[in-house]
Design a protein around this motif. Structure first.
Motif, PDB file in Angstrom:
ATOM      1  N   LEU A   1       0.844  -1.201   0.000  1.00 54.04           N
ATOM      2  CA  LEU A   1       0.000   0.000   0.000  1.00 54.04           C
ATOM      3  C   LEU A   1       0.873   1.242   0.000  1.00 54.04           C
ATOM      4  CD1 LEU A   1      -2.646  -1.128   2.652  1.00 54.04           C
ATOM      5  CD2 LEU A   1      -2.897  -1.098   0.153  1.00 54.04           C
ATOM      6  N   ASP A   2       1.985   1.162   0.724  1.00 54.28           N
ATOM      7  CA  ASP A   2       2.989   2.228   0.697  1.00 54.28           C
ATOM      8  C   ASP A   2       4.325   1.640   1.128  1.00 54.28           C
ATOM      9  OD1 ASP A   2       3.157   2.297   3.578  1.00 54.28           O
ATOM     10  OD2 ASP A   2       1.354   3.537   3.597  1.00 54.28           O
ATOM     11  N   LEU A   3       5.382   2.419   0.897  1.00 57.18           N
ATOM     12  CA  LEU A   3       6.733   1.939   1.164  1.00 57.18           C
ATOM     13  C   LEU A   3       7.574   3.077   1.725  1.00 57.18           C
ATOM     14  CD1 LEU A   3       8.910  -0.402   0.626  1.00 57.18           C
ATOM     15  CD2 LEU A   3       9.385   0.816  -1.513  1.00 57.18           C
ATOM     16  N   CYS A   4       8.411   2.777   2.716  1.00 60.97           N
ATOM     17  CA  CYS A   4       9.378   3.747   3.222  1.00 60.97           C
ATOM     18  C   CYS A   4      10.683   3.004   3.494  1.00 60.97           C
ATOM     19  CB  CYS A   4       8.867   4.451   4.475  1.00 60.97           C
ATOM     20  SG  CYS A   4       8.719   3.380   5.932  1.00 60.97           S
ATOM     21  N   GLU A   5      11.713   3.709   3.914  1.00 63.00           N
ATOM     22  CA  GLU A   5      12.997   3.060   4.156  1.00 63.00           C
ATOM     23  C   GLU A   5      12.913   2.010   5.245  1.00 63.00           C
ATOM     24  OE1 GLU A   5      16.682   5.078   4.570  1.00 63.00           O
ATOM     25  OE2 GLU A   5      16.058   6.751   3.303  1.00 63.00           O
ATOM     26  N   GLY A   6      12.036   2.256   6.221  1.00 64.18           N
ATOM     27  CA  GLY A   6      11.971   1.362   7.361  1.00 64.18           C
ATOM     28  C   GLY A   6      11.035   0.186   7.210  1.00 64.18           C
ATOM     29  N   GLY A   7      10.147   0.199   6.193  1.00 66.91           N
ATOM     30  CA  GLY A   7       9.196  -0.903   6.057  1.00 66.91           C
ATOM     31  C   GLY A   7       8.126  -0.617   5.032  1.00 66.91           C
ATOM     32  N   MET A   8       7.007  -1.349   5.129  1.00 67.52           N
ATOM     33  CA  MET A   8       5.934  -1.189   4.154  1.00 67.52           C
ATOM     34  C   MET A   8       4.615  -1.648   4.754  1.00 67.52           C
ATOM     35  SD  MET A   8       7.132  -4.308   1.641  1.00 67.52           S
ATOM     36  CE  MET A   8       7.561  -5.916   2.328  1.00 67.52           C
ATOM     37  N   ALA A   9       3.542  -1.092   4.217  1.00 77.45           N
ATOM     38  CA  ALA A   9       2.198  -1.545   4.570  1.00 77.45           C
ATOM     39  C   ALA A   9       1.730  -2.490   3.475  1.00 77.45           C
ATOM     40  CB  ALA A   9       1.258  -0.356   4.697  1.00 77.45           C
ATOM     41  N   LEU A  10       1.156  -3.624   3.882  1.00 78.40           N
ATOM     42  CA  LEU A  10       0.764  -4.653   2.918  1.00 78.40           C
ATOM     43  C   LEU A  10      -0.726  -4.927   2.971  1.00 78.40           C
ATOM     44  CD1 LEU A  10       3.595  -7.322   3.453  1.00 78.40           C
ATOM     45  CD2 LEU A  10       3.430  -5.602   1.632  1.00 78.40           C
ATOM     46  N   GLN A  11      -1.278  -5.242   1.799  1.00 78.75           N
ATOM     47  CA  GLN A  11      -2.644  -5.723   1.660  1.00 78.75           C
ATOM     48  C   GLN A  11      -2.557  -7.158   1.159  1.00 78.75           C
ATOM     49  OE1 GLN A  11      -5.866  -3.964   1.967  1.00 78.75           O
ATOM     50  NE2 GLN A  11      -6.564  -6.085   1.873  1.00 78.75           N
ATOM     51  N   PHE A  12      -2.974  -8.119   1.991  1.00 75.57           N
ATOM     52  CA  PHE A  12      -2.891  -9.530   1.610  1.00 75.57           C
ATOM     53  C   PHE A  12      -4.124  -9.939   0.819  1.00 75.57           C
ATOM     54  CE2 PHE A  12      -0.045  -9.148   5.209  1.00 75.57           C
ATOM     55  CZ  PHE A  12       1.043  -9.926   4.815  1.00 75.57           C
ATOM     56  N   SER A  13      -3.954 -10.960  -0.008  1.00 79.52           N
ATOM     57  CA  SER A  13      -5.078 -11.449  -0.808  1.00 79.52           C
ATOM     58  C   SER A  13      -6.146 -12.069   0.080  1.00 79.52           C
ATOM     59  CB  SER A  13      -4.578 -12.492  -1.824  1.00 79.52           C
ATOM     60  OG  SER A  13      -3.634 -11.918  -2.697  1.00 79.52           O
ATOM     61  N   ASP A  14      -5.722 -12.726   1.157  1.00 81.47           N
ATOM     62  CA  ASP A  14      -6.643 -13.333   2.110  1.00 81.47           C
ATOM     63  C   ASP A  14      -6.135 -13.068   3.524  1.00 81.47           C
ATOM     64  OD1 ASP A  14      -8.432 -14.879   0.215  1.00 81.47           O
ATOM     65  OD2 ASP A  14      -6.482 -15.752  -0.290  1.00 81.47           O
ATOM     66  N   ARG A  15      -7.020 -13.240   4.477  1.00 83.36           N
ATOM     67  CA  ARG A  15      -6.584 -13.115   5.866  1.00 83.36           C
ATOM     68  C   ARG A  15      -5.561 -14.221   6.151  1.00 83.36           C
ATOM     69  NH1 ARG A  15      -8.351 -10.741  10.462  1.00 83.36           N
ATOM     70  NH2 ARG A  15     -10.241  -9.955   9.450  1.00 83.36           N
ATOM     71  N   ILE A  16      -4.459 -13.834   6.829  1.00 78.12           N
ATOM     72  CA  ILE A  16      -3.403 -14.808   7.096  1.00 78.12           C
ATOM     73  C   ILE A  16      -3.327 -15.103   8.593  1.00 78.12           C
ATOM     74  CG2 ILE A  16      -2.100 -13.934   5.119  1.00 78.12           C
ATOM     75  CD1 ILE A  16      -0.155 -12.648   7.141  1.00 78.12           C
ATOM     76  N   PRO A  17      -2.725 -16.249   8.959  1.00 78.74           N
ATOM     77  CA  PRO A  17      -2.547 -16.535  10.391  1.00 78.74           C
ATOM     78  C   PRO A  17      -1.663 -15.460  11.037  1.00 78.74           C
ATOM     79  CG  PRO A  17      -2.059 -18.460   9.039  1.00 78.74           C
ATOM     80  CD  PRO A  17      -2.194 -17.312   8.105  1.00 78.74           C
TER      81      PRO A  17
END
Length: 376
Positions: free
Chosen positions: A149-165
């Motif tokens: 969803l966004d990216l920075c030097e320290g990390g990123m926000a993710l949108q998964f295809s399905d809910r994960i454990p």
């Protein structure tokens, strides 16, 4: 974009000195005289630094805890101003990254805040995010498909295809547009949002990976600001696990740093984390030695320093972000294991960072003499 700090103090002289110092260093300051006002601003505005007067321990502690609990200021630099009865130990127990003694003078405060400003700028840049959607393969207890969803030097926000454990760490594989290089990078899950969203903080990224991410971000961020010049230091003590450096502008405890030596014949770099910070005097740095690359860099650094002996070259130190409290507590243990030695200097950094500087330096001298004396 101006750096912003919040100052909580009812001491008029302290406020006057800090207003002058922060203004000279181009750091904006919002002054609060009450805890309620400070907490209200912390929940509504972003600050790169939270500065609190430790005259009232309970109030100072409450404000710093409030900042760490605030999503917008959880990574703000915490600075506590103390008088002798409280000392370093009391300041760190309040959750401070850096502790300054009162009364403050303009020149003393400016020397300390030069390093603080460099770290504030580095932390802000680490958090500057670019909205982008890039396919990501994630590996934990299973294999998951996601997109950024966004990216920075320290990390990123993710949108998964399905809910994960529930996962604590992930290995992520992605390719930044236009870079023609796939990144295989590890991260820890920093937060979990609604449904299939999560935030991943990069962990143990190699220098090459970090340079690739910085290069890509630099081409997508508007007018990236320049880092401050590195801090010049001199070597005071050295072991396989760390070193003590003298400087009038030490970085706060918990600062990840890059140490550099440049001579006519070579250039050497190594990473570390500041575990001891003595305002106006120096800092104790534990070397980063988690990866083979980091261990090789540290070996070259130590070899260069020991070869030069008393004529050791000047060491340039730059900030590279802040360690979280949890990782900071665990870090020296892993470093000591990697060095495969009972490192008394690292132990001193770990256990005596709160003692007064005079006592710390005396213990370091005694330790150094003990190591140099012939074995019985």
């Amino acid at each position: 974009m101006e750096l912003k700090s919040l100052l909580l103090s009812s001491d008029e002289k302290t406020v006057r000195v800090l207003r002058r110092v922060l203004s000279d260093l181009e750091i904006g300051v919002e002054h609060c005289s009450t805890v309620d006002d400070a907490v209200r601003r912390i929940t509504r505005q972003r600050f790169e630094a939270i500065i609190v007067d430790g005259a009232n321990v309970e109030k100072a502690d409450g404000v710093l805890r409030g900042a760490k609990a605030s999503p917008v200021n959880s990574r703000a630099l915490g600075i506590v101003l103390v008088e002798n009865p409280i000392g370093l130990k009391g300041g760190f127990e309040m959750g401070a990254h850096f502790v300054l003694h009162k009364p403050l003078s303009v020149e003393r405060a400016k020397a300390s805040f030069r390093a603080v400003r460099a770290l504030m700028k580095r932390e802000r840049r680490l958090q500057l995010r670019v909205a982008v959607q890039i396919p990501v393969e994630c590996y934990g207890s299973g294999r998951y498909k996601a997109k950024t969803l966004d990216l920075c030097e320290g990390g990123m926000a993710l949108q998964f295809s399905d809910r994960i454990p529930r996962e604590t760490s992930l290995r992520c594989s992605l390719e930044l547009p236009g870079m023609n290089q796939k990144l295989e990078i590890y991260g820890e899950v920093a937060w979990e949002g609604n449904e299939e969203q999560a935030g991943v903080r990069f962990k143990n990224a190699t220098d090459e990976q970090r340079n690739v991410i910085r290069q890509w971000l630099s081409s997508h961020l508007p007018e990236p600001e320049q880092d401050d010049p590195p801090v010049s230091c001199r070597l005071s003590d050295l072991s396989l696990g760390g070193c003590y450096l003298t400087t009038s502008s030490p970085f706060p405890r918990g600062t990840r740093v890059v140490l550099s030596i440049k001579t006519a014949n070579l250039e050497v770099h190594a990473g570390g984390v500041v575990l001891v910070a003595h305002p106006e005097y120096g800092m104790g740095v534990v070397f980063l030695q988690t990866t083979t690359e980091q261990r090789d860099q540290v070996h070259r650094m130590i070899t260069t320093l020991r070869t030069n002996g008393d004529k050791s070259p000047e060491i340039q130190v730059e900030p590279d972000g802040l360690e979280t409290d949890g990782s900071l507590a665990a870090f020296p243990v892993s470093a000591a294991k990697v060095s495969a030695t009972d490192d008394t200097l690292v132990d001193l950094f770990r256990h005596k960072f709160q003692v007064p500087v005079e006592s710390f330096l005396q213990q370091m001298r005694e330790q150094h003499q003990s190591v140099e004396s012939p074995s019985r």
